[in-house]
Design a protein around this motif. Structure first.
Motif, PDB file in Angstrom:
ATOM      1  N   ILE A  91       1.163  -1.579   0.456  1.00 33.23           N
ATOM      2  CA  ILE A  91      -0.195   0.173  -0.075  1.00 33.23           C
ATOM      3  C   ILE A  91       1.272   1.481   0.256  1.00 33.23           C
ATOM      4  N   GLY A  92       2.358   1.320   0.977  1.00 34.90           N
ATOM      5  CA  GLY A  92       2.587   2.277   0.996  1.00 34.90           C
ATOM      6  C   GLY A  92       3.438   2.675  -0.608  1.00 34.90           C
ATOM      7  N   LEU A  93       3.740   1.886  -1.289  1.00 39.15           N
ATOM      8  CA  LEU A  93       4.399   0.898  -2.665  1.00 39.15           C
ATOM      9  C   LEU A  93       3.836   2.360  -3.016  1.00 39.15           C
ATOM     10  N   LEU A  94       2.166   1.406  -3.323  1.00 40.35           N
ATOM     11  CA  LEU A  94       1.430   2.381  -4.437  1.00 40.35           C
ATOM     12  C   LEU A  94       0.939   3.333  -4.375  1.00 40.35           C
ATOM     13  N   LEU A  95       1.112   4.255  -2.824  1.00 39.51           N
ATOM     14  CA  LEU A  95       1.145   4.959  -2.836  1.00 39.51           C
ATOM     15  C   LEU A  95       2.237   6.060  -3.356  1.00 39.51           C
ATOM     16  N   GLY A  96       2.670   6.279  -3.129  1.00 36.53           N
ATOM     17  CA  GLY A  96       4.314   6.583  -2.737  1.00 36.53           C
ATOM     18  C   GLY A  96       4.667   6.641  -4.081  1.00 36.53           C
ATOM     19  N   VAL A  97       4.390   6.087  -5.386  1.00 38.68           N
ATOM     20  CA  VAL A  97       4.065   5.680  -6.535  1.00 38.68           C
ATOM     21  C   VAL A  97       3.637   7.165  -7.769  1.00 38.68           C
ATOM     22  N   VAL A  98       2.257   6.422  -6.954  1.00 34.62           N
ATOM     23  CA  VAL A  98       1.326   7.478  -7.471  1.00 34.62           C
ATOM     24  C   VAL A  98       1.129   8.640  -7.444  1.00 34.62           C
ATOM     25  N   LEU A  99       1.701   9.198  -5.863  1.00 40.00           N
ATOM     26  CA  LEU A  99       1.898  11.036  -5.490  1.00 40.00           C
ATOM     27  C   LEU A  99       2.911  11.241  -6.272  1.00 40.00           C
ATOM     28  N   SER A 131       0.181   4.362  10.317  1.00 39.20           N
ATOM     29  CA  SER A 131       1.216   5.289  10.628  1.00 39.20           C
ATOM     30  C   SER A 131       2.440   4.338   9.495  1.00 39.20           C
ATOM     31  N   LYS A 132       2.003   2.876   9.939  1.00 39.36           N
ATOM     32  CA  LYS A 132       3.658   2.288   8.923  1.00 39.36           C
ATOM     33  C   LYS A 132       3.700   2.469   7.191  1.00 39.36           C
ATOM     34  N   ILE A 133       2.304   2.796   7.054  1.00 38.32           N
ATOM     35  CA  ILE A 133       2.239   2.980   5.396  1.00 38.32           C
ATOM     36  C   ILE A 133       2.513   4.196   5.579  1.00 38.32           C
ATOM     37  N   ALA A 134       2.184   5.342   6.095  1.00 40.28           N
ATOM     38  CA  ALA A 134       2.870   6.455   5.752  1.00 40.28           C
ATOM     39  C   ALA A 134       3.921   6.826   5.855  1.00 40.28           C
ATOM     40  N   MET A 135       5.285   5.945   6.507  1.00 37.18           N
ATOM     41  CA  MET A 135       6.466   6.071   6.405  1.00 37.18           C
ATOM     42  C   MET A 135       6.773   5.793   5.585  1.00 37.18           C
ATOM     43  N   ALA A 136       6.437   3.955   4.742  1.00 38.62           N
ATOM     44  CA  ALA A 136       6.426   3.656   3.998  1.00 38.62           C
ATOM     45  C   ALA A 136       6.288   4.503   2.335  1.00 38.62           C
ATOM     46  N   THR A 137       5.702   5.351   2.393  1.00 31.97           N
ATOM     47  CA  THR A 137       4.735   6.845   1.721  1.00 31.97           C
ATOM     48  C   THR A 137       6.128   7.395   1.504  1.00 31.97           C
ATOM     49  N   LEU A 138       6.056   8.146   2.764  1.00 30.79           N
ATOM     50  CA  LEU A 138       7.225   8.880   2.517  1.00 30.79           C
ATOM     51  C   LEU A 138       8.426   8.742   2.223  1.00 30.79           C
ATOM     52  N   ILE A 139       8.650   7.302   2.673  1.00 27.24           N
ATOM     53  CA  ILE A 139      10.324   7.238   2.229  1.00 27.24           C
ATOM     54  C   ILE A 139      10.644   6.925   0.269  1.00 27.24           C
ATOM     55  N   ILE A 140       8.555   6.454  -0.003  1.00 22.33           N
ATOM     56  CA  ILE A 140       9.262   5.554  -1.349  1.00 22.33           C
ATOM     57  C   ILE A 140       9.293   7.265  -2.042  1.00 22.33           C
ATOM     58  N   TYR A 141       8.533   8.469  -1.583  1.00 23.65           N
ATOM     59  CA  TYR A 141       7.510   9.041  -2.475  1.00 23.65           C
ATOM     60  C   TYR A 141       8.594  10.465  -3.713  1.00 23.65           C
ATOM     61  N   PHE A 142       9.879  10.445  -3.056  1.00 29.04           N
ATOM     62  CA  PHE A 142      10.583  11.363  -3.583  1.00 29.04           C
ATOM     63  C   PHE A 142      11.483  10.754  -4.448  1.00 29.04           C
ATOM     64  N   ALA A 151      11.288   0.438   0.306  1.00 26.04           N
ATOM     65  CA  ALA A 151       9.763   0.544   1.038  1.00 26.04           C
ATOM     66  C   ALA A 151       9.460  -0.943   1.881  1.00 26.04           C
ATOM     67  N   PRO A 152      10.759  -1.919   2.028  1.00 22.78           N
ATOM     68  CA  PRO A 152      10.313  -2.713   3.294  1.00 22.78           C
ATOM     69  C   PRO A 152      10.999  -1.055   5.528  1.00 22.78           C
ATOM     70  N   ILE A 153      11.812  -0.926   4.233  1.00 25.70           N
ATOM     71  CA  ILE A 153      12.352  -0.145   5.529  1.00 25.70           C
ATOM     72  C   ILE A 153      11.738   0.776   6.481  1.00 25.70           C
ATOM     73  N   GLY A 154      10.914   1.127   5.498  1.00 23.36           N
ATOM     74  CA  GLY A 154       9.512   2.354   6.570  1.00 23.36           C
ATOM     75  C   GLY A 154       8.557   1.589   7.195  1.00 23.36           C
ATOM     76  N   ALA A 155       8.548   0.834   6.894  1.00 26.07           N
ATOM     77  CA  ALA A 155       7.552  -0.508   7.021  1.00 26.07           C
ATOM     78  C   ALA A 155       7.757  -1.508   8.573  1.00 26.07           C
ATOM     79  N   VAL A 156       9.044  -1.179   7.962  1.00 27.76           N
ATOM     80  CA  VAL A 156       9.211  -2.478   9.403  1.00 27.76           C
ATOM     81  C   VAL A 156      10.135  -1.142  10.693  1.00 27.76           C
ATOM     82  N   VAL A 157      10.787   0.035   9.979  1.00 27.84           N
ATOM     83  CA  VAL A 157      10.811   0.985  10.842  1.00 27.84           C
ATOM     84  C   VAL A 157       9.440   1.568  11.935  1.00 27.84           C
ATOM     85  N   GLY A 158       8.752   1.727  11.087  1.00 27.06           N
ATOM     86  CA  GLY A 158       7.554   1.853  11.913  1.00 27.06           C
ATOM     87  C   GLY A 158       7.072   1.067  12.823  1.00 27.06           C
ATOM     88  N   GLU A 159       7.083  -0.136  12.624  1.00 25.11           N
ATOM     89  CA  GLU A 159       7.239  -2.066  13.854  1.00 25.11           C
ATOM     90  C   GLU A 159       7.782  -1.226  14.826  1.00 25.11           C
TER      91      GLU A 159
END
Length: 259
Positions: free
Chosen positions: A62-70, A117-128, A183-191
């Motif tokens: 989900i974070g990857l999808l949101l990060g790519v779309v944004l 919160s984990k999805i948001a972390m993955a999205t932020l780290i993917i977005y840039f 992408a896995p970094i953001g999710a795991v750090v959030g966890e």
């Protein structure tokens, strides 16, 4: 066939190196368990591992999808409206100056300890990475193509959809590969910061209980998810850009080097 055997050989080599380190250092099991011990724990605790892996995988996807779309929307906006670049680009740079990991506690406070919160972390780290790669690709469209399109009467929308976007696909594919890697970094750090499910939570909990075998088994599952996701994205990127040859495997490269 060689492409299928190569990952197997690399995995066997790393496993053998791991076992040699265990034999050489004579490390206790609670410090560095051997691969056979980790595999036994992996098989024994497979239902538990798969249950937590499903949560982490959902957060990553989900974070990857949101990060790519944004990221794609932001890159198209920057390339379409020149004035927007002067306002949005500094914001993007400043956002990367702040470590994403430092935002994890804040995201936990705002979004709670659930998946959001984990999805948001993955999205932020993917977005840039996606935004930067796609925007660079759009900027580097050959000028001759655009001049020819304008000569033929193509408007800006046609130039964007039929010339600039296809020209940006190689750079966009590179951004997707980077996104799949981080992408896995953001999710795991959030966890790690706060969660009750997921591989990151399971690893942290196993480490606190000195269940190092279980921690390594969870790490192997996470590595398998990350590698599989990378190769899947790489396959999709190659299908999107069939005209881009692999220079490492190109016969012309080999001939030029032989000279």
């Amino acid at each position: 066939m060689s492409q299928l055997l190569r990952p197997v050989i690399i995995a066997l080599g790393l496993t053998l190196l791991w076992q040699c380190i265990v034999w050489t250092t004579d490390a206790p099991r609670y410090i560095l368990p051997g691969p056979l011990s980790v595999i036994a724990t992996l098989i024994e605790q497979l239902p538990l591992l798969l249950r937590h892996a499903g949560v982490t995988l959902a957060e990553i996807l989900i974070g990857l999808l949101l990060g790519v779309v944004l990221g794609l929307i932001s890159a198209l906006s920057l390339a379409t409206w020149g004035g927007l670049k002067r306002w949005l680009m500094p914001v993007l740079v400043i956002s990367q100056a702040i470590p994403v990991f430092a935002l994890a506690p804040v995201l936990m406070l705002w979004l709670g300890y659930g998946m959001a919160s984990k999805i948001a972390m993955a999205t932020l780290i993917i977005y840039f990475p996606v935004t930067a790669a796609c925007f660079d690709g759009l900027r580097q469209t050959p000028t001759a193509y655009l001049k020819l399109a304008r000569t033929l009467g193509a408007d800006k929308r046609t130039q964007l959809l039929q010339i600039r976007l296809p020209a940006a696909l190689p750079a966009f594919g590179s951004g997707l590969r980077v996104a799949a890697s981080v992408a896995p970094i953001g999710a795991v750090v959030g966890e790690w910061v706060g969660s009750s499910t997921g591989l990151g939570y399971l690893m942290l909990n196993a480490n606190a209980r000195m269940q190092v075998d279980l921690m390594f088994a969870a790490l192997l599952i996470l590595a398998l998810i990350a590698v599989s996701l990378y190769f899947l994205i790489d396959l999709i990127a190659r299908r999107l850009v069939p005209w881009q040859s692999d220079t490492l495997n190109s016969p012309t490269t080999g001939r030029s080097r032989s000279r």
